[in-house]
Design a protein around this motif. Structure first.
Motif, PDB file in Angstrom:
ATOM      1  N   ARG A   1      -1.790   2.756  -1.316  1.00  0.00           N
ATOM      2  CA  ARG A   1      -0.547   2.723  -1.185  1.00  0.00           C
ATOM      3  C   ARG A   1       0.002   2.553  -2.610  1.00  0.00           C
ATOM      4  O   ARG A   1       0.979   3.240  -3.055  1.00  0.00           O
ATOM      5  N   VAL A   2      -0.668   1.961  -3.494  1.00  0.00           N
ATOM      6  CA  VAL A   2       0.033   1.807  -4.771  1.00  0.00           C
ATOM      7  C   VAL A   2      -0.160   3.055  -5.531  1.00  0.00           C
ATOM      8  O   VAL A   2       0.825   3.330  -6.161  1.00  0.00           O
ATOM      9  N   GLU A   3      -1.255   3.957  -5.422  1.00  0.00           N
ATOM     10  CA  GLU A   3      -0.938   5.194  -6.037  1.00  0.00           C
ATOM     11  C   GLU A   3       0.125   5.922  -5.204  1.00  0.00           C
ATOM     12  O   GLU A   3       0.667   6.705  -6.239  1.00  0.00           O
ATOM     13  N   THR A   4       0.253   5.892  -4.177  1.00  0.00           N
ATOM     14  CA  THR A   4       1.276   6.645  -3.457  1.00  0.00           C
ATOM     15  C   THR A   4       2.834   6.171  -4.162  1.00  0.00           C
ATOM     16  O   THR A   4       3.678   7.086  -4.420  1.00  0.00           O
ATOM     17  N   ILE A   5       3.051   4.838  -4.355  1.00  0.00           N
ATOM     18  CA  ILE A   5       4.242   4.519  -4.875  1.00  0.00           C
ATOM     19  C   ILE A   5       4.322   4.961  -6.223  1.00  0.00           C
ATOM     20  O   ILE A   5       5.280   5.410  -6.788  1.00  0.00           O
TER      21      ILE A   5
ATOM     22  N   PHE B   1      -7.069  -4.992  -1.738  1.00  0.00           N
ATOM     23  CA  PHE B   1      -5.776  -5.569  -2.026  1.00  0.00           C
ATOM     24  C   PHE B   1      -4.978  -4.450  -2.485  1.00  0.00           C
ATOM     25  O   PHE B   1      -3.414  -4.453  -2.194  1.00  0.00           O
ATOM     26  N   GLU B   2      -5.341  -3.370  -3.257  1.00  0.00           N
ATOM     27  CA  GLU B   2      -4.566  -2.401  -3.839  1.00  0.00           C
ATOM     28  C   GLU B   2      -4.061  -1.571  -2.330  1.00  0.00           C
ATOM     29  O   GLU B   2      -2.847  -0.764  -2.632  1.00  0.00           O
ATOM     30  N   ASN B   3      -5.026  -1.400  -1.776  1.00  0.00           N
ATOM     31  CA  ASN B   3      -4.994  -0.492  -0.568  1.00  0.00           C
ATOM     32  C   ASN B   3      -3.835  -0.966   0.425  1.00  0.00           C
ATOM     33  O   ASN B   3      -3.187   0.105   1.085  1.00  0.00           O
ATOM     34  N   VAL B   4      -3.346  -2.219   0.308  1.00  0.00           N
ATOM     35  CA  VAL B   4      -2.758  -2.709   1.309  1.00  0.00           C
ATOM     36  C   VAL B   4      -1.291  -3.287   0.810  1.00  0.00           C
ATOM     37  O   VAL B   4      -0.511  -4.041   1.173  1.00  0.00           O
ATOM     38  N   LEU B   5      -0.904  -2.735  -0.456  1.00  0.00           N
ATOM     39  CA  LEU B   5       0.176  -3.030  -1.212  1.00  0.00           C
ATOM     40  C   LEU B   5       1.391  -2.107  -0.664  1.00  0.00           C
ATOM     41  O   LEU B   5       1.119  -1.019  -0.693  1.00  0.00           O
TER      42      LEU B   5
ATOM     43  N   ALA C   1       0.733  -7.595  10.087  1.00  0.00           N
ATOM     44  CA  ALA C   1       0.717  -7.656   8.693  1.00  0.00           C
ATOM     45  C   ALA C   1       1.419  -9.047   8.436  1.00  0.00           C
ATOM     46  O   ALA C   1       1.710  -9.307   7.035  1.00  0.00           O
ATOM     47  N   SER C   2       2.009  -9.914   9.067  1.00  0.00           N
ATOM     48  CA  SER C   2       3.036 -11.027   8.683  1.00  0.00           C
ATOM     49  C   SER C   2       2.206 -11.987   7.857  1.00  0.00           C
ATOM     50  O   SER C   2       2.757 -12.501   6.909  1.00  0.00           O
ATOM     51  N   THR C   3       0.966 -12.208   8.155  1.00  0.00           N
ATOM     52  CA  THR C   3      -0.023 -13.310   7.383  1.00  0.00           C
ATOM     53  C   THR C   3      -0.126 -12.641   5.897  1.00  0.00           C
ATOM     54  O   THR C   3       0.239 -13.348   4.912  1.00  0.00           O
ATOM     55  N   TYR C   4      -0.484 -11.562   5.920  1.00  0.00           N
ATOM     56  CA  TYR C   4      -0.903 -10.936   4.696  1.00  0.00           C
ATOM     57  C   TYR C   4       0.231 -10.783   3.696  1.00  0.00           C
ATOM     58  O   TYR C   4       0.281 -11.084   2.542  1.00  0.00           O
ATOM     59  N   ALA C   5       1.451 -10.513   4.657  1.00  0.00           N
ATOM     60  CA  ALA C   5       2.945 -10.285   3.690  1.00  0.00           C
ATOM     61  C   ALA C   5       3.253 -11.703   3.185  1.00  0.00           C
ATOM     62  O   ALA C   5       3.918 -11.603   2.038  1.00  0.00           O
ATOM     63  N   HIS C   6       2.943 -12.661   3.865  1.00  0.00           N
ATOM     64  CA  HIS C   6       3.162 -14.164   3.382  1.00  0.00           C
ATOM     65  C   HIS C   6       2.437 -14.237   2.013  1.00  0.00           C
ATOM     66  O   HIS C   6       3.101 -14.661   1.033  1.00  0.00           O
ATOM     67  N   PHE C   7       1.180 -13.983   2.163  1.00  0.00           N
ATOM     68  CA  PHE C   7       0.327 -14.448   0.908  1.00  0.00           C
ATOM     69  C   PHE C   7       0.914 -13.196  -0.183  1.00  0.00           C
ATOM     70  O   PHE C   7       1.048 -13.980  -1.525  1.00  0.00           O
TER      71      PHE C   7
ATOM     72  N   THR D   1      12.614 -11.068   5.101  1.00  0.00           N
ATOM     73  CA  THR D   1      12.952  -9.765   4.889  1.00  0.00           C
ATOM     74  C   THR D   1      11.642  -8.887   4.314  1.00  0.00           C
ATOM     75  O   THR D   1      11.500  -7.896   4.690  1.00  0.00           O
ATOM     76  N   PHE D   2      11.038  -9.613   3.434  1.00  0.00           N
ATOM     77  CA  PHE D   2       9.627  -9.089   2.828  1.00  0.00           C
ATOM     78  C   PHE D   2       8.902  -8.634   3.949  1.00  0.00           C
ATOM     79  O   PHE D   2       8.261  -7.514   4.062  1.00  0.00           O
ATOM     80  N   LYS D   3       8.598  -9.517   4.829  1.00  0.00           N
ATOM     81  CA  LYS D   3       7.835  -9.232   5.783  1.00  0.00           C
ATOM     82  C   LYS D   3       8.187  -8.213   6.932  1.00  0.00           C
ATOM     83  O   LYS D   3       7.248  -7.322   7.272  1.00  0.00           O
ATOM     84  N   ASP D   4       9.476  -7.940   7.304  1.00  0.00           N
ATOM     85  CA  ASP D   4      10.089  -6.862   7.699  1.00  0.00           C
ATOM     86  C   ASP D   4       9.822  -5.643   7.163  1.00  0.00           C
ATOM     87  O   ASP D   4       9.413  -4.739   7.881  1.00  0.00           O
ATOM     88  N   ILE D   5      10.047  -5.712   5.989  1.00  0.00           N
ATOM     89  CA  ILE D   5       9.959  -4.445   5.311  1.00  0.00           C
ATOM     90  C   ILE D   5       8.398  -4.044   5.198  1.00  0.00           C
ATOM     91  O   ILE D   5       8.073  -2.915   5.674  1.00  0.00           O
ATOM     92  N   TYR D   6       7.604  -4.961   4.954  1.00  0.00           N
ATOM     93  CA  TYR D   6       5.972  -4.748   5.097  1.00  0.00           C
ATOM     94  C   TYR D   6       5.470  -4.267   6.232  1.00  0.00           C
ATOM     95  O   TYR D   6       4.731  -3.405   6.117  1.00  0.00           O
ATOM     96  N   ALA D   7       6.139  -4.876   7.377  1.00  0.00           N
ATOM     97  CA  ALA D   7       5.486  -4.496   8.859  1.00  0.00           C
ATOM     98  C   ALA D   7       5.678  -2.821   9.041  1.00  0.00           C
ATOM     99  O   ALA D   7       4.894  -2.466   9.820  1.00  0.00           O
ATOM    100  N   GLN D   8       6.523  -2.480   8.508  1.00  0.00           N
ATOM    101  CA  GLN D   8       6.878  -1.048   8.611  1.00  0.00           C
ATOM    102  C   GLN D   8       5.740  -0.044   8.331  1.00  0.00           C
ATOM    103  O   GLN D   8       5.633   0.875   8.815  1.00  0.00           O
ATOM    104  N   PHE D   9       5.079  -0.594   7.451  1.00  0.00           N
ATOM    105  CA  PHE D   9       3.935   0.168   6.784  1.00  0.00           C
ATOM    106  C   PHE D   9       2.618  -0.014   7.704  1.00  0.00           C
ATOM    107  O   PHE D   9       1.842   0.792   7.559  1.00  0.00           O
ATOM    108  N   PHE D  10       2.502  -1.171   8.399  1.00  0.00           N
ATOM    109  CA  PHE D  10       1.428  -1.188   9.169  1.00  0.00           C
ATOM    110  C   PHE D  10       1.654  -1.433  10.637  1.00  0.00           C
ATOM    111  O   PHE D  10       1.426  -2.597  11.296  1.00  0.00           O
ATOM    112  N   PRO D  11       2.469  -0.739  11.475  1.00  0.00           N
ATOM    113  CA  PRO D  11       2.778  -0.678  12.747  1.00  0.00           C
ATOM    114  C   PRO D  11       1.665  -0.934  13.804  1.00  0.00           C
ATOM    115  O   PRO D  11       1.713  -1.745  15.021  1.00  0.00           O
TER     116      PRO D  11
END
Length: 216
Positions: free
Chosen positions: A5-9, A212-216, A87-93, A73-83
């Motif tokens: 995902r990092v490379e995609t960004i 961890f780069e794959n899931v950013l 993803a809520s716990t990882y998004a928290h960290f 809000t961060f969790k909501d945005i992040y959850a869209q990538f991993f339906p």
């Protein structure tokens, strides 16, 4: 995941820069509650060009009109990538790793400084950032429990879409192997020096830590 995902960004930023002839010279700040630092200062502090910063800010402002993002809000945005997973716990960290001043919100500066390291930082800088992610309570050490919490969060988010399906005990098994290699003096915690030294000298761990780069 098959692609990082990092490379995609990064590709999106590069593409946007090449096709953006009408980007204004200055950031649009008039309607934003939190005013980011000047472009010149951010350009000096990151590895992004002026136009890249403008494009990143427009995207950030689109998602967060107030100029800052809170954890929910961060969790909501992040959850869209991993339906397919939770993803809520990882998004928290991840949120806590971006929230460098620990004030409960991520500003554009926080976001772009972290992104600069992850996209274009040196190996040392990326490993320092990864250590901060795994050091959940920010006491300067990684415990086995902290490493397990991160690993479980990643598996919760991605495990359901892997083949073969991962077993419940897989995260703990991986952590046992990693931690034994990293904790060289066997004192029950991993220091940043142990972490970096081990990662740089073990190809298998380096590949795994790149997860961890794959899931950013």
């Amino acid at each position: 995941m098959d692609s990082k995902r990092v490379e995609t960004i990064s590709a999106r930023v590069d593409a946007a820069v090449s096709s953006s002839d009408s980007v204004e010279d200055e950031l649009e700040l008039s309607a934003v509650r939190h005013r980011p630092e000047g472009l010149e200062q951010l350009e000096a502090q990151t590895r992004f060009s002026r136009k890249e910063l403008q494009i990143l800010y427009r995207g950030f402002k689109n998602e967060c009109p107030s100029g800052v993002v809170n954890e929910e809000t961060f969790k909501d945005i992040y959850a869209q990538f991993f339906p397919q997973g939770d993803a809520s716990t990882y998004a928290h960290f991840l949120f806590n790793a971006f929230d460098t001043d620990h004030n409960g919100s991520v500003s554009f500066e926080d976001f772009v400084m972290g992104l600069s390291i992850l996209l274009r930082g040196t190996i040392q800088e990326k490993l320092n950032w990864a250590f901060n992610l795994y050091d959940i309570n920010k006491d300067g050490y990684i415990t086995k429990e902290e490493m397990l919490d991160i690993m479980k969060a990643i598996y919760d988010m991605m495990g359901k879409c892997t083949y073969p399906v991962l077993k419940e005990e897989t995260p703990r098994q991986h952590v046992e192997v990693f931690f034994q290699k990293m904790d060289k003096n066997k004192d029950g915690v991993v220091t940043i020096d142990e972490f970096i030294d081990c990662c740089q000298n073990d190809e298998n761990i380096m590949r795994s830590m790149h997860l961890f780069e794959n899931v950013l």
